[in-house]
Motif scaffolding. Sequence first.
Motif, short mmCIF file in Angstrom:
data_model
loop_
_atom_site.label_atom_id
_atom_site.label_comp_id
_atom_site.label_asym_id
_atom_site.label_seq_id
_atom_site.Cartn_x
_atom_site.Cartn_y
_atom_site.Cartn_z
N GLU A 43 0.79 -1.21 0.03
CA GLU A 43 0.04 -0.06 -0.15
C GLU A 43 0.81 1.24 0.03
O GLU A 43 0.57 2.02 -0.79
CB GLU A 43 -1.00 0.21 1.23
CG GLU A 43 -1.89 1.11 1.23
CD GLU A 43 -2.94 1.20 -0.11
OE1 GLU A 43 -3.38 2.35 -0.38
OE2 GLU A 43 -3.24 0.24 -0.48
N ASP A 44 1.91 1.13 0.72
CA ASP A 44 2.70 2.30 0.88
C ASP A 44 4.19 1.95 0.22
O ASP A 44 4.65 0.75 0.39
CB ASP A 44 3.02 2.83 2.39
CG ASP A 44 1.78 3.29 3.10
OD1 ASP A 44 1.09 4.05 2.26
OD2 ASP A 44 1.37 2.91 4.18
N SER A 332 -0.87 3.22 -3.16
CA SER A 332 -1.11 4.58 -2.78
C SER A 332 -0.53 5.62 -3.71
O SER A 332 -1.18 6.68 -4.14
CB SER A 332 -1.13 4.80 -1.51
OG SER A 332 0.30 4.67 -1.10
N LYS A 335 -1.89 5.27 -7.20
CA LYS A 335 -3.38 5.91 -7.12
C LYS A 335 -3.39 7.36 -7.34
O LYS A 335 -4.25 8.03 -7.97
CB LYS A 335 -4.17 5.35 -5.93
CG LYS A 335 -4.72 4.03 -6.23
CD LYS A 335 -5.59 3.71 -5.29
CE LYS A 335 -5.06 3.18 -3.71
NZ LYS A 335 -5.88 2.46 -2.98
N GLN A 336 -2.50 7.90 -6.58
CA GLN A 336 -2.13 9.35 -6.37
C GLN A 336 -1.96 10.11 -7.68
O GLN A 336 -2.28 11.10 -8.23
CB GLN A 336 -1.32 9.77 -5.55
CG GLN A 336 -0.93 11.45 -5.27
CD GLN A 336 -2.15 11.98 -5.00
OE1 GLN A 336 -2.99 11.44 -4.19
NE2 GLN A 336 -2.22 13.37 -5.19
N LYS A 339 -4.89 10.06 -10.20
CA LYS A 339 -5.95 11.05 -9.70
C LYS A 339 -5.24 12.55 -9.88
O LYS A 339 -6.07 13.31 -10.78
CB LYS A 339 -5.85 11.03 -8.04
CG LYS A 339 -6.70 12.34 -7.31
CD LYS A 339 -6.77 12.25 -5.84
CE LYS A 339 -7.39 13.27 -5.23
NZ LYS A 339 -6.87 14.69 -5.36
#
Length: 486
Positions: A43-44, A332, A335-336, A339
């Motif tokens: 995730e990170d 993450s 995903k950023q 976005k």
Amino acid sequence: MNAENFVASERLVTAAYVRQGAQGRRAHELRLRALLEQGKCPEDGWDESTIELFLHELAIMDSNNFLGNCGVGEREGRVASGLVARRHYRLIHGIGRSGDISAVQPKAAGSSLLNKLTNALVLDIIKLAGVRTVTSCFVVPMATGMSLTLCFLTLRHKRPKAKYIIWPRIDQKSCFKSMITAGFEPVVIENVLEGDELRTDIEAVEAKIKAVGAENILCVHSTTSCFAPRVPDRLEELAVICANYDIPHIVNNAYGVQSSKCMHLIQQGARVGRIDAFVQSLDKNFMVPVGGAIIAGFNESFIQEISKMYPGRASATPSLDVLITLLSLGASGYKQLLKERKEMFSYLSSELKKLAGNHNERLLDTPHNPISLAMSLKNLDANNDAAVTQLGSMLFTRQVSGARVVPCGSVQTVNNYTFKGFMSHANDYPCAYLNAASAIGIKKQDVDVFLKRLDKCLKTSRKEGKKENTVNETSNSGTGTEQLEE
């Protein structure tokens, strides 16, 4: 350092300090263990020290890095340059075996593990990006065009009588040549103009299937990501047609992973109809060097067939690059980026529309294209046919890369097939235009600098056009006077 080595270290350094060091090491190992057990993108993102530790651990599992290894074969992972060895983290054996790019190498357990993990992480990201039901994928060290060729060659064994590929037109040479290279004859389906958009002619596709005969068609070769004013193909309708006529369906999704719209089209197409495989570029979607692609699909056995079609072993470089990138970003972080790309698309669209209005042009209305935009160049084209291409040269010399200017009436022959209106995806698109795209990694500064330089170039072109018109008018006036005198 294992537990025994840490205990031995306590003879030299205070035990409390050694235990603290061991705990620090343990934090890295917990990350590695979670990656190996879950096979998913963390995730990170990881720090570089953890990534490098992991890569060094993989490298020492390969035989070329064994202490005391004696190699007497023709391919033993020997590298003449230390710089080259360090560039590849001493992972020299590549991936796969002579019969299967996804197979495990007995002498390269570390490189094989890298290959398996990379494919697992990429599959996880494809699901995260919107294709939830994808079941299998693999990284191949070829760009999108050759990866499409590999898919077509795999289908040849399933449909030995087929000689045609149905292809809704997109003016991009590599996808066209991918079909020619595989030995098939593309059946080009011209797009239909709906407003400003160029869209798939579904009726023409079905009519051509009936005319040629489904058994003679290898597959339908559709496209998602593309330059406006062309928009992604009607994947759902094409997928239904392929299911109804029992024709395979290969999707060119070159830079579509970064777009939720493109990924949704693939997901829906697979849900309502048939999509056998979809191909995407590594560099366009994951910001790594050129040279790799992902072949993915919904039938694991078919994707394995494609991987087995690849002849010989393969370079591990594309797999290594994307593995490092995904571990650095984490889910993450990726995903950023998606976005931010979407936000920059909205910003580029609104600002380019304002700029177009200032120059008496307009932003073409292409709501179905989620990545690329097009601005008309009618006034520039009206002054001088060469003015459109000159604008492209001006932008390039001012260090604007990626912008495309598309004149009217360009003709290009590719492998004996002549495209009229080449680059515009249609024989006679109504106007010349300029393309700009909001791709993954783009920043607000990129957009602002582009718009500023484009504005200056358009003003310069308009001034030059006025000067040329004045010269022509003067010349014509002089000619008229001479004729009257005569």
